[in-house]
Design a protein around this motif. Structure first.
Motif, mmCIF file in Angstrom:
data_model
loop_
_atom_site.group_PDB
_atom_site.id
_atom_site.type_symbol
_atom_site.label_atom_id
_atom_site.label_comp_id
_atom_site.label_asym_id
_atom_site.label_seq_id
_atom_site.Cartn_x
_atom_site.Cartn_y
_atom_site.Cartn_z
ATOM 1 N N ALA A 105 0.842 -1.204 0.000
ATOM 2 C CA ALA A 105 0.000 0.000 0.000
ATOM 3 C C ALA A 105 0.875 1.250 0.000
ATOM 4 C CB ALA A 105 -0.914 -0.006 1.215
ATOM 5 N N THR A 106 0.516 2.205 -0.837
ATOM 6 C CA THR A 106 1.276 3.462 -0.891
ATOM 7 C C THR A 106 0.820 4.447 0.172
ATOM 8 O OG1 THR A 106 -0.263 4.461 -2.469
ATOM 9 C CG2 THR A 106 1.588 3.177 -3.380
ATOM 10 N N GLY A 107 -0.348 4.209 0.750
ATOM 11 C CA GLY A 107 -0.900 5.139 1.742
ATOM 12 C C GLY A 107 -1.824 6.167 1.130
ATOM 13 N N SER A 108 -1.924 6.185 -0.191
ATOM 14 C CA SER A 108 -2.833 7.114 -0.873
ATOM 15 C C SER A 108 -4.083 6.363 -1.334
ATOM 16 C CB SER A 108 -2.139 7.761 -2.071
ATOM 17 O OG SER A 108 -1.711 6.771 -2.995
ATOM 18 N N VAL A 109 -5.101 7.114 -1.722
ATOM 19 C CA VAL A 109 -6.363 6.507 -2.135
ATOM 20 C C VAL A 109 -6.799 7.085 -3.471
ATOM 21 C CG1 VAL A 109 -7.105 6.087 0.237
ATOM 22 C CG2 VAL A 109 -7.705 8.243 -0.880
ATOM 23 N N VAL A 110 -7.704 6.373 -4.110
ATOM 24 C CA VAL A 110 -8.288 6.836 -5.371
ATOM 25 C C VAL A 110 -9.445 7.765 -5.046
ATOM 26 C CG1 VAL A 110 -9.448 6.137 -7.489
ATOM 27 C CG2 VAL A 110 -7.652 4.686 -6.516
#
Length: 485
Positions: A141-146
């Motif tokens: 997981a990059t920690g960002s969201v769509v």
């Protein structure tokens, strides 16, 4: 076809605050450092929420708890840990209304990967619309969201089917509510159809993780403050278990917060030359045989399988390791019984919830001197068994609890007519003992086995699904119910 779209937080779940669920993921997937870091940021998260910047607080929680965590690890926590805490917070009236519709969709601000398993398998939802996490090409997981609109995705799900029949949320201003023909906010009223059917969500029978209570901000702070004290206390308790005579341990344990409640009358030790008694116990933690020995004031060997070497080393009682080869194990148990008493847990693995797994019938073939013992325990902070973590830490986590309590109930020795000596099959004897112990504890009997537990926790859906297991369980509970009253 009637359809419903329901918000998860604050509607199907009573609590609208998602902070504790991110704390669970942080603790179980990453460890104590990320758990503490997220707690330190809690005031900032609450500040952003109070200023109306709720997406900011959510993104902070997602980044701190999930950035750099493997997708498989997030899925594991979502499958084995989170459902128990979701179920404890379930709003039953809202769920009954939700479940009475033909097509069911759940909308959540939490990452979909964290809730999908629970919502689809336990709440019987058809679709889940939630925040979508971003993962790199290595599966972390990059920690960002769509950034995507929940209302638009709900509209896409229904497409040409038309608008959803009902929308359920804390507020009629929720984005997807405008798409629904009818809108309802708390308090929720169960439809007559649903009251007649008296449905219930599929129960959570198997779950994992170390934390007993949902880690809200205050509970998390207590856990962090207690851990240094708990580690010292665990070392003292384990040291005393090694050094003191067994008859002293129940009395000394009270000085350090522990308590053992004994009900019934234990049998006397075997006389010289006589075979021993086989204590058949429910399996709640790895401490079951040790607690039983302390109550009996003597070291009683225990049959074990698949416990860590460290646990064997720390064990103050002798252990007899089984091989899962039936004839070899039978000879081992017979040999031990010829020397004296023996403890066996026929479930083969622990279960935290008020259910008993299927009893192996091997013990019934080997002796007619069977004493059922109902074991149960209560702890405050940490579970004493885990399937995902290092099993060698299980006794340490048990002794880290402030006031661990064990309940030991001795039942009468089985009469000869209830054993294999009277011609009963081992399967019938095992089922009879399972029903006796379940009735004593107020638990439900199931047909689950050790393999079932680990398949469910491991998520091997290609082999079997949780839903099929739960359906089997419900069928078996109905079969055994007349015997439990």
């Amino acid at each position: 076809m009637e359809s419903v779209v329901s918000e998860l937080e604050g509607t199907l779940l009573k609590d609208s605050d998602t902070f504790s669920y991110f704390m669970l993921v942080a603790f179980e997937a990453s460890g104590l450092f990320r758990f503490a870091l997220l707690l330190i940021l809690w005031p900032l998260i609450r500040l952003t929420d109070s200023l109306g910047m709720k997406d900011t607080g959510l993104k902070i929680m997602i980044f701190v708890s999930l950035a750099g965590v493997a997708k498989s690890e997030i899925e594991s926590v979502a499958r084995a840990v989170l459902p128990k805490f979701y179920m404890d917070d379930l709003h039953m009236k809202a769920w009954r209304l939700f479940s009475s519709y033909d097509k069911r969709v759940v909308a959540t601000k939490m990452p979909r990967i964290m809730v999908e398993r629970f919502v689809k398998e336990h709440l019987r939802a058809d679709e889940v619309v939630g925040t979508e996490l971003c993962f790199n090409r290595f599966g972390y997981a990059t920690g960002s969201v769509v950034d995507d609109s929940i209302s638009q995705r709900v509209a896409d799900i229904f497409g040409q089917q038309g608008a959803p029949t009902l929308g359920m949320a804390r507020s009629s201003h929720h984005s997807f509510m405008q798409l629904c023909k009818e809108q309802i906010v708390p308090p929720f009223v169960t439809r007559q159809k649903q009251e007649q059917e008296a449905l219930r969500p599929l129960p959570v029978i198997f779950h994992d993780g170390r934390l007993v209570k949902r880690p809200t901000a205050s509970t998390s702070l207590l856990i962090l403050l207690w851990m240094p004290i708990g580690i010292i206390l665990a070392i003292i308790r384990i040291t005393l278990g090694f050094t003191l005579p067994f008859w002293v341990i129940p009395y000394v344990s009270r000085l350090f917060g522990g308590k053992v409640v004994v009900k019934g009358t234990p049998p006397p030790p075997p006389l010289n030359g006589n075979s021993g008694v086989l204590f058949v116990c429910t399996h709640r933690t790895l401490m079951d045989p040790v607690v039983l020995s302390s109550v009996l004031h003597r070291q009683v060997p225990a049959v074990t399988y698949s416990i860590s070497r460290l646990t064997e080393i720390l064990s103050p009682i002798p252990t007899v390791r089984l091989t899962r080869i039936r004839n070899v194990d039978a000879e081992k148990i017979k040999e031990q019984l010829s020397k004296g008493d023996l403890v066996v847990c026929p479930e083969g693995t622990t279960c935290r919830e008020p259910f008993l797994l299927r009893f192996s019938g091997l013990f019934a073939e080997l002796t007619d001197r069977i004493v059922p013992v109902a074991m149960n325990y209560r702890v405050g902070f940490f579970h004493a068994t885990t399937a995902r973590g290092w099993k060698g830490l299980d006794p340490i986590f048990f002794f880290m609890n402030p006031r661990p309590v064990y309940e030991v109930t001795f039942l009468n020795q089985l009469p000869v007519e209830a054993t294999c000596s009277s011609g009963k099959s081992p399967h019938d004897v095992a089922n009879y003992v399972q029903r006796l112990l379940a009735s004593t504890l107020g638990f439900e009997c199931t047909n689950f086995t050790r393999k079932d537990k680990y398949r469910i926790l491991a998520g091997n859906d290609g082999i079997v699904s949780y839903t099929s297991f739960a359906e089997r369980m419900n069928k078996l509970v109905r079969t055994f119910k007349p015997f439990l009253h």
